[in-house]
Enzyme design. Structure first.
Site, PDB file in Angstrom:
ATOM      1  N   HIS A   7       0.829  -1.205   0.000  1.00 49.91           N
ATOM      2  CA  HIS A   7       0.000   0.000   0.000  1.00 49.91           C
ATOM      3  C   HIS A   7       0.862   1.254   0.000  1.00 49.91           C
ATOM      4  CE1 HIS A   7       0.440  -0.896   4.394  1.00 49.91           C
ATOM      5  NE2 HIS A   7       0.583   0.416   4.501  1.00 49.91           N
ATOM      6  N   GLU A 130       7.613   0.993   5.134  1.00 56.70           N
ATOM      7  CA  GLU A 130       7.070  -0.051   5.999  1.00 56.70           C
ATOM      8  C   GLU A 130       7.312  -1.393   5.317  1.00 56.70           C
ATOM      9  OE1 GLU A 130       2.775   0.169   6.411  1.00 56.70           O
ATOM     10  OE2 GLU A 130       2.778  -1.158   8.154  1.00 56.70           O
TER      11      GLU A 130
HETATM   12 CO    CO Z   1       1.086   1.283   6.321  1.00 56.55          CO
END
Ligand code: CO
Length: 134
Positions: A7, A130
């Site tokens: 994402h 991330e």
């Molecule tokens: Co995230």
């Protein structure tokens, strides 16, 4: 080592307005808001055919998103999330290469119920990264 883009996270000053924009103006499938107290955020997921967006809004005291929005009051891209098969092996390889993990080097459980780690933006061209184990 890194796999798919899981994402792109966007910090937004008004979560309901941002969710409505993606749902009504852009015609995307948008989730209900989800509170993640351990991460200090409320998230809305936008499902796209090839990836997701994570709309982020501060939750509670000391939210990491609050500082970001103070610097970027209209919102902006906050981080990219890449999938990895083994997050501990990925972390050890990165630490050995001199990269820094933000906060504790132990993975936390992220928005999708899977272990995640964040890598320092100064080590990755100004972009917070991330890693999520899938
Ligand atoms: Co995230």
């Amino acid at each position: 080592m890194i796999g798919r883009l899981n994402h792109v996270a966007i910090a937004v000053p008004d979560l309901a307005a941002a969710a409505a924009k993606y749902r009504d103006t852009l015609g995307a499938r948008v989730s209900q808001p989800v509170d993640l107290p351990e991460h200090g955020v409320t998230t809305v997921f936008v499902e796209l055919p090839n990836t997701k967006l994570e709309l982020l809004h501060p939750l509670g005291e000391n939210s990491p998103i609050a500082n970001f929005l103070a610097r970027n009051p209209t919102g902006g891209i906050h981080h990219l999330c890449f999938e990895v098969e083994d997050i501990l092996a990925a972390r050890d390889r990165l630490l050995a290469a001199g990269a820094r993990v933000v906060g504790s080097p132990e993975p936390k459980i992220g928005a999708h119920g899977k272990p995640v780690l964040f890598l320092h933006p100064k080590d990755f061209d100004g972009t917070l990264i991330e890693l999520e184990q899938v």
